[in-house]
Write a protein that holds these residues in place. Structure first.
Motif, PDB file in Angstrom:
ATOM      1  N   VAL A  44       0.854  -1.067  -0.288  1.00 36.30           N
ATOM      2  CA  VAL A  44      -0.065   0.338  -0.075  1.00 36.30           C
ATOM      3  C   VAL A  44       0.925   1.735   0.310  1.00 36.30           C
ATOM      4  N   MET A  45       0.661   2.230  -1.272  1.00 37.96           N
ATOM      5  CA  MET A  45       1.875   3.292  -1.291  1.00 37.96           C
ATOM      6  C   MET A  45       0.594   4.300  -1.793  1.00 37.96           C
ATOM      7  N   ALA A  46       1.702   5.625  -0.949  1.00 38.61           N
ATOM      8  CA  ALA A  46       0.975   7.073  -0.529  1.00 38.61           C
ATOM      9  C   ALA A  46       0.643   7.328  -2.228  1.00 38.61           C
ATOM     10  N   ALA A  47      -0.640   7.760  -2.590  1.00 34.89           N
ATOM     11  CA  ALA A  47      -1.132   8.414  -3.915  1.00 34.89           C
ATOM     12  C   ALA A  47      -1.444  10.501  -3.843  1.00 34.89           C
ATOM     13  N   ARG A  48      -2.288  10.630  -3.962  1.00 36.29           N
ATOM     14  CA  ARG A  48      -2.272  12.569  -3.756  1.00 36.29           C
ATOM     15  C   ARG A  48      -3.211  11.829  -2.797  1.00 36.29           C
ATOM     16  N   SER A  49      -3.313  13.093  -2.628  1.00 37.46           N
ATOM     17  CA  SER A  49      -4.124  13.633  -0.918  1.00 37.46           C
ATOM     18  C   SER A  49      -5.459  12.612  -0.474  1.00 37.46           C
ATOM     19  N   GLY A  50      -5.542  11.983   0.661  1.00 34.30           N
ATOM     20  CA  GLY A  50      -5.897  11.223   1.001  1.00 34.30           C
ATOM     21  C   GLY A  50      -6.603   9.686   0.392  1.00 34.30           C
ATOM     22  N   ARG A  51      -5.516   8.899  -0.299  1.00 32.18           N
ATOM     23  CA  ARG A  51      -5.624   8.235  -2.433  1.00 32.18           C
ATOM     24  C   ARG A  51      -4.557   7.758  -1.588  1.00 32.18           C
ATOM     25  N   VAL A  55      -7.494   3.732  -4.181  1.00 32.48           N
ATOM     26  CA  VAL A  55      -8.705   3.938  -3.429  1.00 32.48           C
ATOM     27  C   VAL A  55      -8.497   5.119  -2.814  1.00 32.48           C
ATOM     28  N   ARG A  56      -9.786   5.239  -2.236  1.00 35.23           N
ATOM     29  CA  ARG A  56     -10.130   6.379  -1.226  1.00 35.23           C
ATOM     30  C   ARG A  56      -9.577   5.879   0.372  1.00 35.23           C
ATOM     31  N   GLN A  57      -8.730   6.291   0.857  1.00 30.08           N
ATOM     32  CA  GLN A  57      -8.568   6.206   2.058  1.00 30.08           C
ATOM     33  C   GLN A  57      -9.750   5.936   3.301  1.00 30.08           C
ATOM     34  N   ALA A  58     -10.331   6.743   2.513  1.00 33.65           N
ATOM     35  CA  ALA A  58     -11.472   6.642   3.877  1.00 33.65           C
ATOM     36  C   ALA A  58     -12.307   5.542   4.256  1.00 33.65           C
ATOM     37  N   ASP A  59     -12.503   5.259   2.589  1.00 34.11           N
ATOM     38  CA  ASP A  59     -13.557   3.786   2.435  1.00 34.11           C
ATOM     39  C   ASP A  59     -12.931   2.590   2.055  1.00 34.11           C
ATOM     40  N   TRP A  60     -11.424   2.558   1.909  1.00 33.64           N
ATOM     41  CA  TRP A  60     -10.879   1.159   1.644  1.00 33.64           C
ATOM     42  C   TRP A  60     -11.509   0.311   2.909  1.00 33.64           C
ATOM     43  N   GLU A  61     -11.481  -0.719   2.718  1.00 29.99           N
ATOM     44  CA  GLU A  61     -11.705  -2.054   3.714  1.00 29.99           C
ATOM     45  C   GLU A  61     -10.423  -3.085   3.426  1.00 29.99           C
ATOM     46  N   ALA A  62      -9.963  -2.726   5.021  1.00 25.60           N
ATOM     47  CA  ALA A  62      -9.800  -4.940   4.811  1.00 25.60           C
ATOM     48  C   ALA A  62     -10.004  -5.984   4.530  1.00 25.60           C
ATOM     49  N   ASP A 106       5.122   2.388   1.903  1.00 28.16           N
ATOM     50  CA  ASP A 106       5.612   3.311   2.593  1.00 28.16           C
ATOM     51  C   ASP A 106       4.304   4.141   3.277  1.00 28.16           C
ATOM     52  N   VAL A 107       3.157   3.285   3.412  1.00 29.07           N
ATOM     53  CA  VAL A 107       1.729   3.939   4.403  1.00 29.07           C
ATOM     54  C   VAL A 107       1.366   2.922   5.511  1.00 29.07           C
ATOM     55  N   VAL A 108       2.809   2.204   6.305  1.00 32.25           N
ATOM     56  CA  VAL A 108       2.011   0.739   6.832  1.00 32.25           C
ATOM     57  C   VAL A 108       1.382   1.778   8.339  1.00 32.25           C
ATOM     58  N   ASP A 109       1.903   2.618   8.294  1.00 30.50           N
ATOM     59  CA  ASP A 109       1.306   3.419  10.155  1.00 30.50           C
ATOM     60  C   ASP A 109      -0.191   3.300   9.957  1.00 30.50           C
ATOM     61  N   ASP A 110      -0.696   4.106   8.929  1.00 32.86           N
ATOM     62  CA  ASP A 110      -1.672   4.575   8.472  1.00 32.86           C
ATOM     63  C   ASP A 110      -2.664   3.520   8.065  1.00 32.86           C
ATOM     64  N   VAL A 111      -2.250   2.313   7.765  1.00 31.98           N
ATOM     65  CA  VAL A 111      -2.524   0.825   7.722  1.00 31.98           C
ATOM     66  C   VAL A 111      -3.302   0.281   8.296  1.00 31.98           C
ATOM     67  N   LEU A 112      -2.164   0.330   9.621  1.00 37.88           N
ATOM     68  CA  LEU A 112      -2.131  -0.741  10.077  1.00 37.88           C
ATOM     69  C   LEU A 112      -3.471   0.123  11.459  1.00 37.88           C
ATOM     70  N   LEU A 113      -3.355   1.998  11.066  1.00 34.74           N
ATOM     71  CA  LEU A 113      -4.125   2.523  12.688  1.00 34.74           C
ATOM     72  C   LEU A 113      -5.943   2.342  11.715  1.00 34.74           C
ATOM     73  N   LYS A 114      -6.019   2.162  10.602  1.00 36.29           N
ATOM     74  CA  LYS A 114      -7.132   1.833   9.978  1.00 36.29           C
ATOM     75  C   LYS A 114      -8.142   0.499  10.338  1.00 36.29           C
ATOM     76  N   ALA A 115      -7.228  -0.666  10.513  1.00 37.22           N
ATOM     77  CA  ALA A 115      -7.158  -2.257  10.829  1.00 37.22           C
ATOM     78  C   ALA A 115      -6.244  -2.511  11.258  1.00 37.22           C
ATOM     79  N   PRO A 116      -6.004  -2.923  12.290  1.00 39.87           N
ATOM     80  CA  PRO A 116      -4.941  -3.168  13.254  1.00 39.87           C
ATOM     81  C   PRO A 116      -4.723  -4.569  13.662  1.00 39.87           C
TER      82      PRO A 116
END
Length: 234
Positions: free
Chosen positions: A125-132, A151-158, A168-178
């Motif tokens: 999972v990698m950073a795209a434009r803001s919020g994606r 995907v939109r970060q807010a809408d994505w489901e694990a 490069d967004v591992v920490d953000d993904v873990l916060l969303k679906a630990p």
């Protein structure tokens, strides 16, 4: 008889905006970086041809046997520049050029970890434009390319199960679906050796063909000039 390949690697995919260029010598199962240059920012991307000239001179190569370019997902400008340079280099030296994704370059290490820890698969999972985010998933077998989606970060489901997560967004993904993921212990982009190895695997048919063209998962973001459009010529 041991086969050797002189492999040029070009990478300008990450959203952090940087250019990496290397000469990697493959000798049997060993991949050795003979020369490498990294330069940050859009200046680095614009300077990729000069970096390439430097690494070829440092390695004392008259020509490469293979060009491997990271095709994305990532920076629109970086992908366009690196893929164009790769195509021109391969044409000029009459050698093959192959593209690999950022996930494919890491696939060897990620798949080994998945097998060792009995996980359901891996996601990059990698950073795209803001919020994606860009999400690249593991293929079911080594001959099939995985999927890459934006995907939109807010809408994505694990996905269900337990997966290895890299990117490069591992920490953000873990916060969303630990509870859904195990973080890959080695952070950062694939090494130049890993990119070269993935490219050679593609050339030899061990992974499915993929064109050495920019992988534009999202369309380019176009904006009007701050001062507005110029008036129509009279």
């Amino acid at each position: 008889m041991t086969t050797t390949h002189r492999i040029v690697v070009l990478d300008a995919a990450p959203a952090t905006v940087q250019a990496r260029v290397a000469c990697v010598l493959q000798d049997g199962s060993a991949f050795q970086v003979l020369s490498c240059r990294t330069e940050a920012g859009h200046e680095g991307i614009g300077n990729m041809a000069c970096l390439l000239d430097e690494v070829l001179k440092d390695a004392r190569w008259e020509r490469p046997d293979l060009v491997v370019v990271v095709i994305g997902p990532g920076s629109f400008t970086g992908l366009r520049t690196s893929c164009s340079l790769a195509a021109g280099l391969a044409f000029g030296y009459d050698c093959p050029v192959v593209g690999v994704t950022r996930g494919e370059a890491l696939a060897g290490a990620l798949s080994a970890y998945v097998t060792q820890h009995d996980l359901d698969g891996w996601l990059c999972v990698m950073a795209a434009r803001s919020g994606r985010w860009f999400v690249e998933s593991a293929a079911p077998d080594s001959l099939t390319s995985g999927s890459v989606v934006a995907v939109r970060q807010a809408d994505w489901e694990a996905p269900s199960g337990q997966w290895l997560i890299a990117g490069d967004v591992v920490d953000d993904v873990l916060l969303k679906a630990p509870g859904a993921f195990v973080a890959f212990p080695i952070q950062g982009e694939a090494s130049m050796q890993e990119i070269a190895k993935a490219g050679l695997s593609r050339l030899e048919g061990h992974i499915a063909p993929r064109p050495a063209l920019p992988l534009y998962v999202d369309p380019p973001e176009a904006r009007l000039p701050a001062a507005g459009l110029r008036a129509r010529p009279q």
